[in-house]
Design a protein around this motif. Structure first.
Motif: not given
Length: 486
Positions: A246-247, A171-172, A162-164, A155-156
């Motif tokens: 975004k990674f 990806v989450g 920037g993923y919510k 989560v961190e």
């Protein structure tokens, strides 16, 4: 607070009570004694209870039922459950795991993997190193412990770039399901702090009076676990294929800075943990590399190393505090798993008891289904059945059912053709390849409720991955299990 029990759960409790306490009053099936009839009823009632009401308080009801079996009694059940040395071994493993979790060493290892040179190469390398760290630590800790360590890290990372959670990024979803998958796969191939692995090893003993040593267990199952974990990573990248750009914005130095410098407490904890693992592996390894020393080394009971280390770590103090306080070690015990294992040890003992006669009866019942089947096809069928079954029911139920079907057949129609040890190894591992449905493992249930993935996505990808793993597991696991079982 527990949810109010449903009508279905109450009906399951009533049915289970009847099966476990009153089946001995029914005319037994042909070939079964009254005691055998009750043990069969206890097995059926236990499965129903575990499926509908979980593996907590239900185990006490199952233990009480076993005490009422004709010719058994209270003392033998207590001795065969809580007095079983393997149950004590599990307790010690849980306590020893605190050397990695309470000292912060496990978190340090996970961040080292993610922030090292390979982890910084590209977004996918960051993700792969996350799973590599998870796999390594899950070899040494329970999947529940590693899940609770890695979920906040995941989560961190996701939130930093920037993923919510509200948008449920692909990806989450992939990472949270992967956290369950990799943890379960790694748990399946070592007995260190892994209740189901230890349960499988001891269930094998109750059926056959043989033993699976620490080294053989790991050597037979780690290759399949490694290949399956790689297969998961390939599936994640090339089939699931989420957007991970975004990674590129991940601040590795900020992540690394959260753990601080390596402390003396962590160094000492790591040293003694490694020492315990060496002492666990040594007797089994000696059989292959130094047979002449095996008899001398085999006197090292698996309970000795953790007992000594837990005492020593409590006596060594740094800045006035023990390296591992007994209270911290005690908090790390998963009491549900401990009590469940005690219960299933005694249940397996009653099923395999020659005087009660359930095992040969089960062999007679299942023989028509498998007679004429080749030994290899039989092993594949059991492995595939075990993997898909455990993706909908708990690992405990999957393991108990597969053992009850397969081991009597290994000792009857497949005697001399299928190694009972190989089958026991494969069942023990396969029953832990569980992640598709929330009902399969506690970690899957937590993942489903985390908000990062919905149950439909979890089930869809989870079942596809289960099918992929069934193929890989059979291709790699069966040869290695056979190789190390003769």
């Amino acid at each position: 607070m527990e949810k109010k029990r449903s009508a279905l759960q109450w009906a399951a409790i009533a049915a289970s009570v009847f099966l476990m306490f009153f089946t001995s009053l029914i005319t037994p099936f042909e070939g079964l004694s009254n005691a055998g009839m009750q043990v069969l009823g206890i097995l059926a009632g236990a499965v129903i209870l575990w499926l509908t009401n979980g593996a907590g308080w239900t185990n006490f009801l199952i233990l009480m039922a076993m005490m009422t079996v004709p010719g058994v009694g209270v003392k033998p059940v207590i001795a065969g459950s809580f007095g079983n040395d393997t149950v004590v071994f599990l307790l010690l493993c849980f306590m020893l795991s605190a050397t990695l979790t309470a000292t912060g060493l496990a978190r340090r290892i996970s961040f080292w993997f993610v922030t090292n040179r390979l982890g910084r190469k590209s977004p996918w390398w960051t993700i792969f190193m996350y799973f590599a760290a998870l796999f390594l630590l899950s070899l040494l800790l329970s999947s529940t412990s590693t899940f609770m360590i890695f979920m906040p890290i995941m989560v961190e990372i996701l939130e930093q770039v920037g993923y919510k959670k509200e948008s449920k990024p692909a990806v989450g979803e992939m990472m949270v399901l992967g956290t369950v998958i990799v943890g379960q796969i790694a748990n399946s191939c070592t007995p260190i702090s892994h209740a189901m692995s230890i349960t499988g090893m001891t269930t094998y003993t109750t059926y056959t009076e043989g033993t699976i040593d620490f080294f053989t267990f790991c050597a037979a199952l780690i290759p399949a676990a490694v290949v399956c974990s790689i297969a998961w990573c390939l599936y994640a990248k090339f089939i699931w294929w989420p957007e991970v750009s975004k990674f590129e914005n991940l601040d590795f130095d900020a992540l690394k800075g959260t753990v601080g410098p390596l402390t003396a407490r962590e160094k000492i904890a790591a040293l003694f943990y490694v020492l315990v693992i060496i002492l666990w592996v040594l007797p089994g390894l000696a059989k292959y590399v130094a047979p002449g020393l095996y008899q001398s080394i085999s006197v090292i009971n698996q309970c000795y190393p953790p007992i000594v280390v837990l005492v020593v770590l409590n006596l060594i103090t740094i800045e006035g505090k023990p390296v591992l306080a007994f209270s911290d070690a005690f908090k790390s015990v998963n009491w549900n798993s401990f009590i469940f294992m005690a219960t299933i040890m005694e249940l397996g003992s009653l099923i395999s008891n020659a005087d009660i006669g359930v095992r040969p009866w089960l062999g007679t019942v299942f023989t028509p289904m498998f007679s004429g089947m080749s030994p290899l096809v039989f092993m594949v069928v059991i492995c595939v059945f075990g993997i898909f079954l455990t993706n909908f029911v708990s690992n405990a139920v999957g393991l108990a059912v597969c053992y009850a079907i397969a081991l009597p057949l290994c000792l009857s129609i497949f005697d001399g053709q299928v190694s009972p040890m190989a089958m026991g190894l494969l069942i023990t591992a396969a029953s832990q390849y569980a992640w598709a449905a929330p009902s399969s493992t506690p970690n899957a249930a937590v993942a489903a409720g985390s908000g990062w993935i919905d149950t439909n996505t979890m089930l869809r990808h989870g079942l596809v991955v289960a099918a992929l793993m069934a193929v890989v597991f059979c291709l790699v696991g069966i040869p290695f299990a056979n190789l190390l079982s003769y």
